[in-house]
Design an enzyme around this catalytic site. Structure first.
Site, mmCIF file in Angstrom:
data_model
loop_
_atom_site.group_PDB
_atom_site.id
_atom_site.type_symbol
_atom_site.label_atom_id
_atom_site.label_comp_id
_atom_site.label_asym_id
_atom_site.label_seq_id
_atom_site.Cartn_x
_atom_site.Cartn_y
_atom_site.Cartn_z
ATOM 1 N N TYR A 67 -15.781 3.429 9.391
ATOM 2 C CA TYR A 67 -14.320 3.361 9.443
ATOM 3 C C TYR A 67 -13.813 3.829 10.800
ATOM 4 O O TYR A 67 -12.985 3.167 11.441
ATOM 5 C CB TYR A 67 -13.758 4.224 8.326
ATOM 6 C CG TYR A 67 -12.253 4.273 8.234
ATOM 7 C CD1 TYR A 67 -11.500 3.124 8.037
ATOM 8 C CD2 TYR A 67 -11.581 5.496 8.317
ATOM 9 C CE1 TYR A 67 -10.126 3.177 7.931
ATOM 10 C CE2 TYR A 67 -10.208 5.569 8.204
ATOM 11 C CZ TYR A 67 -9.476 4.396 8.010
ATOM 12 O OH TYR A 67 -8.110 4.463 7.919
ATOM 13 N N GLY B 294 0.822 -1.200 0.000
ATOM 14 C CA GLY B 294 0.000 0.000 0.000
ATOM 15 C C GLY B 294 0.856 1.250 0.000
ATOM 16 O O GLY B 294 2.089 1.195 -0.025
ATOM 17 N N PHE B 295 0.195 2.372 0.061
ATOM 18 C CA PHE B 295 0.871 3.667 -0.012
ATOM 19 C C PHE B 295 1.876 3.847 1.126
ATOM 20 O O PHE B 295 3.093 3.925 0.909
ATOM 21 C CB PHE B 295 -0.181 4.773 -0.015
ATOM 22 C CG PHE B 295 0.333 6.146 0.290
ATOM 23 C CD1 PHE B 295 1.398 6.680 -0.404
ATOM 24 C CD2 PHE B 295 -0.270 6.912 1.279
ATOM 25 C CE1 PHE B 295 1.878 7.957 -0.116
ATOM 26 C CE2 PHE B 295 0.186 8.180 1.574
ATOM 27 C CZ PHE B 295 1.267 8.700 0.881
#
Length: 330
Positions: free
Chosen positions: A149, A10-11
């Site tokens: 989230y 991922g980033f």
């Protein structure tokens, strides 16, 4: 050391892998590539200290084996981005909490140091700015999917701190504020890459809402440096720590800076939240961290400005453009 990074394609995870490989550690990345990208770690594949496993952290047997063999765990795997959260709330909740439960359970079993990333989203509708780690949290109603989230990450925090309380598991919880830089895509609603990509193409920049909402944007290199220091600092165990930048800017000003720094002719177009995300979306007006705790514990100090961030993102997009690739081949 042998270090496991979940979500390492991922980033943030891939930048973390770069840093730790550079320090001479043996790195294993596990990523199902649902939001991560192979291209983020492709350059590491020839390094003998790097291993990539394409699988999910929900594979408990595999995670037990990987955690048993490592010295440190960075649990970066997570559902990310406002758009993904709004479109797939079930996946968001299951991926976040179940994955963290698997990781923490195995780290507790083998007594491994582990870092659990949380998010500034947990501060919800809080109005006590800047946000401090011991502030009360205030989220919206459960029928507003935006808060799925935040609630899942809050539960992650409770679970991590419960492990610390019961067995003194060496765990650190870090609340990441808007972290940006190269390799981040706008696919899931991330605002900086969306704005910069549109500006480079001279296309309209879509601002959601009225643009007066503000954020603080931290460069991924600064944040990654902070994360590594926390896991090597025992005073951080059992703590919740903010990381990011405390330089506040409005989304309108962000769009204007993206246009100016790329010499773009783009116009700003305003899009309602409902049009952008559908029903059930609520936004945070301000999101500013107190960095006092991170400065005190690990000497954290952001070094990159918003202009640095925009320029770095623009540089990457330009390098990936068809024109740039064609020029490189000639």
């Amino acid at each position: 050391m042998k270090i496991l990074i979940t979500g390492g394609a991922g980033f943030v995870g891939s930048h973390l892998a770069d840093k730790l490989i550079g320090e001479g550690h043996e790195i294993t990345v596990i990523d199902d590539l649902s939001t991560g990208r192979y291209s983020n770690v492709e350059h590491l594949e020839e390094n003998s200290n790097f291993k990539l496993i394409i699988d999910t952290v929900l594979n408990a047997d595999l995670m037990e084996e990987l955690i048993r063999e490592c010295d440190r765990v960075y649990h970066m795997a997570s559902a990310v981005g406002v758009r993904l959260i709004m479109e797939q709330p079930v996946k968001t909740i299951e991926t976040i909490f179940h994955g963290t439960d698997v990781v923490l359970g195995r780290c507790a079993k083998f007594r491994k140091r582990v870092l659990i990333p949380s998010t500034s989203e947990v501060y919800g509708k809080g109005i006590s700015v800047p946000f401090k780690e011991d502030d009360d949290l205030l989220t919206g109603a459960t029928d507003k999917h935006r808060w799925a989230y935040a609630c899942a990450k809050t539960l992650d925090e409770f679970l991590a701190l419960a492990h610390y309380k019961e067995t003194r598991l060496p765990v650190v919880v870090v609340r990441l504020f808007n972290t940006v830089g190269p390799r981040q895509t706008g696919q899931y609603g991330m605002v900086v890459p969306r704005f910069v990509k549109a500006a480079l193409k001279n296309e309209p920049i879509e601002v959601h809402g009225d643009g007066t909402q503000s954020r603080c944007f931290g460069h991924v290199s600064d944040v990654v440096n902070g994360l590594v220091k926390t896991l090597e600092t025992p005073a951080c165990f059992g703590q919740v720590i903010n990381f990011g930048s405390d330089a506040e800017t409005s989304i309108n000003d962000l769009a204007k800076r993206a246009i100016a720094l790329t010499n773009s002719t783009s116009e700003i177009r305003y899009v309602s939240y409902e049009e952008a995300y559908g029903e059930g979306f609520e936004d945070m007006r301000r999101r500013v961290p107190s960095l006092d705790k991170s400065k005190r514990l690990v000497g954290y100090q952001p070094t990159k400005s918003l202009d640095d961030i925009i320029n770095d993102v623009a540089k990457e997009f330009k390098a990936e453009s068809p024109e740039s690739k064609q020029h490189a081949q000639n």
